[in-house]
Design an enzyme around this catalytic site. Structure first.
Site, short mmCIF file in Angstrom:
data_model
loop_
_atom_site.label_atom_id
_atom_site.label_comp_id
_atom_site.label_asym_id
_atom_site.label_seq_id
_atom_site.Cartn_x
_atom_site.Cartn_y
_atom_site.Cartn_z
CG HIS A 171 -2.05 -1.14 1.31
ND1 HIS A 171 -1.47 -2.35 2.10
CD2 HIS A 171 -3.02 -1.34 1.10
CE1 HIS A 171 -2.34 -3.43 1.68
NE2 HIS A 171 -3.75 -2.83 0.77
N GLY B 129 -4.75 10.76 10.22
CA GLY B 129 -6.05 9.59 9.87
C GLY B 129 -6.26 10.16 8.28
NE ARG C 204 -6.59 17.09 10.41
CZ ARG C 204 -7.57 18.43 10.45
NH1 ARG C 204 -6.09 19.86 10.47
NH2 ARG C 204 -8.28 19.08 10.07
NE ARG D 58 -6.25 0.14 -1.05
CZ ARG D 58 -7.02 -0.21 -0.77
NH1 ARG D 58 -8.55 -0.15 -0.76
NH2 ARG D 58 -7.25 -1.61 -1.92
NE ARG E 63 -5.36 7.44 16.39
CZ ARG E 63 -6.44 7.86 15.41
NH1 ARG E 63 -6.23 9.15 14.46
NH2 ARG E 63 -7.25 9.04 16.69
N GLY F 12 -4.91 12.75 16.02
CA GLY F 12 -5.84 12.75 15.50
C GLY F 12 -6.24 12.76 16.45
CB SER F 13 -10.65 14.32 15.88
OG SER F 13 -10.73 12.92 14.82
CD GLU G 195 -8.19 6.12 18.64
OE1 GLU G 195 -8.54 4.90 19.68
OE2 GLU G 195 -6.81 6.67 18.47
CG MET G 196 -13.03 5.11 15.85
SD MET G 196 -13.78 5.46 14.69
CE MET G 196 -14.52 3.78 13.94
CD GLU G 197 -8.34 6.10 14.01
OE1 GLU G 197 -8.29 6.63 15.00
OE2 GLU G 197 -9.15 5.95 13.16
CB SER H 125 -12.99 16.67 16.82
OG SER H 125 -13.00 15.20 17.44
CG ASP H 126 -16.58 14.13 18.91
OD1 ASP H 126 -16.01 14.07 17.91
OD2 ASP H 126 -17.34 13.00 19.59
NE ARG I 159 -13.31 19.26 14.06
CZ ARG I 159 -13.77 17.97 12.93
NH1 ARG I 159 -12.90 17.09 12.19
NH2 ARG I 159 -15.50 17.86 13.32
N1 HPA Z 1 -15.85 8.88 18.13
C1 HPA Z 1 -14.90 7.93 17.85
N2 HPA Z 1 -14.28 8.14 16.73
C2 HPA Z 1 -13.31 9.69 17.24
C3 HPA Z 1 -14.43 10.45 17.61
C4 HPA Z 1 -16.14 9.97 18.27
O1 HPA Z 1 -16.91 10.51 18.94
N3 HPA Z 1 -14.69 11.33 17.66
C5 HPA Z 1 -13.37 11.42 16.77
N4 HPA Z 1 -13.18 10.44 16.52
#
Ligand code: HPA
Length: 233
Positions: A4, A20, A24, A43, A87, A89-90, A179-181, A203-204, A217
């Site tokens: 990749h 991610g 960015r 990709r 990493r 990220g948000s 987050e997710m990673e 971010s939230d 942001r």
């Molecule tokens: N959930 C999962 N991943 C995220 C979130 C969230 O609320 N905000 C930014 N990445």
């Protein structure tokens, strides 16, 4: 040879920042690095190498989620000799004291993913950040006068969880944000005996329902990148 990332040998630096979003990665490379070259277009998951205050550093987009970051982290480590993976990220806050734009150093990354369970035959593994990178990031933030939080985070497979209250279980155990990673990044770094750290910007908030508008942001992300770039050696 890498599936990749079609960089040539030596084109990736030992320190790699991992946002991610590949756009960015492009923005940061263009605004914060010198002598920038783009080494990957596969990709559209762009990767750039340049210099920050004389130190060589790469910035590689990873996409979203554990399988995607696992692909890029594995190839960066095994095919391109990346040694420090950071990493940037948000995340979504799950503690009431966290505010939008707060910056978190992820000491550990819990998960609802099966990524580690499959690897460890159903047993639990506790993926942790490199203490050295964490300390260096903390020290860099203090020098710059940037407040940070440090603690456990959750790497989730679900941005849209079928159970909208699930985060409360993790929150009750002191987990700061979702987050997710990161859990995959930390596990892969441990497997290959390299260093990893996740620096995250809120971010939230799942507690208040607030969201940072995309345009706003930028400033917080710039601070996070400024900390991460200090980790180049
Ligand atoms: N959930 C999962 N991943 C995220 C979130 C969230 O609320 N905000 C930014 N990445």
């Amino acid at each position: 040879m890498s599936f990749h990332i079609n960089a040539k040998p030596g084109e990736v630096a030992e320190t790699v920042l991992l946002p991610g979003d590949p756009l960015r990665a492009k923005h940061i490379a263009e605004t914060m690095l010198e002598q920038v070259t783009c080494y990957n277009h596969v990709r559209n998951m762009y990767g750039f190498t340049g210099y920050y205050q004389g130190k060589r550093v790469s910035i590689q987009g990873t996409g979203m989620g554990i399988p995607s970051i696992a692909i890029y982290a594995s190839e960066l480590i095994s095919s391109f000799q990346a040694r420090r993976l950071i990493r940037v990220g948000s995340c979504g806050a799950i503690q009431p004291e966290l505010q939008l734009r707060d910056i978190i150093l992820a000491m550990a990354a819990s998960t609802d993913s099966s990524f580690n369970k499959v690897r460890f035959g159903g047993m639990d593994y506790a993926p942790t950040a490199s203490f050295r990178l964490l300390k260096n990031a903390y020290d860099a933030a203090m020098r710059k006068g940037i407040a940070i939080k440090a603690g456990n985070i959750l790497s989730s497979d679900n941005f849209y969880n079928a159970n909208p209250e699930q985060w409360k279980l993790w929150a009750a155990y002191g987990v700061l944000a979702i987050e997710m990673e990161s859990t995959a990044l930390y596990t892969l770094a441990a497997q290959h005996q390299v260093e990893a750290l996740s620096i995250l910007t809120v971010s939230d908030s799942l507690v208040t329902g607030e969201e940072e508008p995309a345009a706003a942001r930028e400033k917080a992300f710039t601070q996070m990148f400024a900390i991460a770039l200090e980790l180049a050696e």
